[in-house]
Design a protein around this motif. Structure first.
Motif, PDB file in Angstrom:
ATOM      1  N   PRO A 132       0.800  -1.233   0.000  1.00  0.00           N
ATOM      2  CA  PRO A 132       0.000   0.000   0.000  1.00  0.00           C
ATOM      3  C   PRO A 132       0.824   1.271   0.000  1.00  0.00           C
ATOM      4  N   GLY A 133       1.994   1.295  -0.578  1.00  0.00           N
ATOM      5  CA  GLY A 133       2.825   2.486  -0.612  1.00  0.00           C
ATOM      6  C   GLY A 133       3.543   2.712   0.698  1.00  0.00           C
ATOM      7  N   VAL A 134       3.901   3.970   0.961  1.00  0.00           N
ATOM      8  CA  VAL A 134       4.520   4.335   2.229  1.00  0.00           C
ATOM      9  C   VAL A 134       3.397   4.499   3.248  1.00  0.00           C
ATOM     10  N   THR A 135       3.418   3.659   4.246  1.00  0.00           N
ATOM     11  CA  THR A 135       2.296   3.511   5.163  1.00  0.00           C
ATOM     12  C   THR A 135       2.820   3.317   6.578  1.00  0.00           C
ATOM     13  N   PRO A 136       1.995   3.508   7.605  1.00  0.00           N
ATOM     14  CA  PRO A 136       2.456   3.164   8.946  1.00  0.00           C
ATOM     15  C   PRO A 136       2.975   1.736   8.995  1.00  0.00           C
ATOM     16  N   VAL A 137       4.071   1.524   9.716  1.00  0.00           N
ATOM     17  CA  VAL A 137       4.758   0.230   9.676  1.00  0.00           C
ATOM     18  C   VAL A 137       3.820  -0.922  10.032  1.00  0.00           C
ATOM     19  N   MET A 138       2.881  -0.695  10.942  1.00  0.00           N
ATOM     20  CA  MET A 138       1.969  -1.763  11.345  1.00  0.00           C
ATOM     21  C   MET A 138       0.954  -2.093  10.259  1.00  0.00           C
ATOM     22  N   ALA A 139       0.772  -1.168   9.310  1.00  0.00           N
ATOM     23  CA  ALA A 139      -0.262  -1.345   8.292  1.00  0.00           C
ATOM     24  C   ALA A 139       0.273  -1.905   6.988  1.00  0.00           C
ATOM     25  N   TRP A 140       1.591  -2.140   6.895  1.00  0.00           N
ATOM     26  CA  TRP A 140       2.143  -2.675   5.646  1.00  0.00           C
ATOM     27  C   TRP A 140       1.912  -4.185   5.607  1.00  0.00           C
ATOM     28  N   ARG A 141       0.905  -4.587   4.844  1.00  0.00           N
ATOM     29  CA  ARG A 141       0.581  -6.003   4.628  1.00  0.00           C
ATOM     30  C   ARG A 141       0.639  -6.823   5.917  1.00  0.00           C
ATOM     31  N   PRO A 142      -0.166  -6.460   6.917  1.00  0.00           N
ATOM     32  CA  PRO A 142      -0.097  -7.164   8.202  1.00  0.00           C
ATOM     33  C   PRO A 142      -0.539  -8.610   8.069  1.00  0.00           C
ATOM     34  N   ASP A 143       0.026  -9.455   8.899  1.00  0.00           N
ATOM     35  CA  ASP A 143      -0.438 -10.836   8.998  1.00  0.00           C
ATOM     36  C   ASP A 143      -1.750 -10.837   9.771  1.00  0.00           C
TER      37      ASP A 143
END
Length: 284
Positions: free
Chosen positions: A253-264
């Protein structure tokens, strides 16, 4: 000694520069980012000044230990994606930090056993732990270079790198929680650009960076307290972090909050709970 073990021994020696190398003096009287990060992660390789500054920062940002863990978890997700989905078989991890669970080579080689990883850090204590980083199960290779991001050309030309990675093939460049340590006048964008320019099409870059976008006052406090202890921490905005990717194609999703980058699993209830921007991009 097996041929494999001998190869790893030689790469350690190359990383040191010569066989009778002595470790550089370790100054434990001042905090170091790698040791402070190890403290936040619950590790054992830190000293009083590292813990003291870590606790001061925790007063400004009570969730800092969770943030450190989230940053580490992101590294695992990103490496797994590169190995599984992007076909990356070799990694350059700059700003390695002290070995802990889920090191880049462990994650990559669990997916692709013959993955090759070169680690780079400038902390003598990380260098002292290099043998732990050098252990690969199976056919994969690892190497360690004691060097500084401020000298990207030296990293790229180092025999431990050229002997382990093929820069004609795609590389996964890991710059996780490292760019904050360079002041603007040290030209961090230029340092990153030198690395990106050296990598071929199909390479990927992984970046995380702390930000004051959500709590500017807390991050100003962190930067000031770090400076009092002779450590640099530069928070940057989302736009500034995006510039580090140098026009490469950002993965969703681009540059995003670290927790929101393709979370498991389920998306985090509060993705802004960790003050880091994160992203992964591909070189066209």
């Amino acid at each position: 000694m097996s041929e494999r073990q001998g190869a790893q021994r030689d790469l350690i020696a190359v990383g040191r520069g010569f066989d009778n190398w002595e470790p550089p003096e370790i100054d434990t009287s001042v905090p170091h980012s790698a040791r402070m990060y190890d403290y936040w992660l619950g590790g054992k390789t830190h000293f009083g000044p590292d813990r003291a500054l870590g606790e001061v920062i925790e007063q400004a940002i009570p969730s800092i230990k969770t943030m450190a863990r989230e940053n580490r978890t992101f590294l695992g997700r990103a490496v797994r994606h590169l190995a599984r989905e992007a076909g990356i078989r070799q990694f350059l991890d700059i700003g390695t930090g002290i070995p802990t669970g889920g090191n880049t080579h462990e994650v990559a080689q669990a997916e692709v056993p013959d993955s090759r990883v070169v680690y780079v850090d400038n902390d003598p204590i990380v260098l002292a732990h290099a043998r732990a980083l050098m252990v690969s199960d199976g056919p994969g290779e690892t190497a360690y270079i004691h060097a500084d991001l401020r000298q990207p050309e030296a990293i790229l030309a180092h025999p431990a790198l050229t002997g382990t990675l093929d820069l004609d093939e795609p590389v996964g460049l890991m710059l996780v929680a490292i760019l904050m340590l360079l002041r603007d006048e040290e030209d961090p964008k230029g340092k990153v650009a030198a690395l990106l320019d050296a990598l071929p099409s199909g390479s990927h870059v992984v970046i995380t960076h702390p930000t004051g976008d959500w709590d500017p006052e807390a991050m100003r406090t962190v930067a000031a307290k770090a400076a009092e202890s002779r450590m640099t921490i530069v928070p940057r905005t989302r736009a500034q972090v995006e510039e580090f990717f140098g026009g490469w194609e950002l993965l969703e999703p681009g540059v995003t909050p670290v927790m929101a980058w393709r979370p498991d699993g389920e998306p985090p209830a509060d993705p802004y709970g960790a003050y880091y921007w994160a992203g992964v991009a591909r070189k066209p």
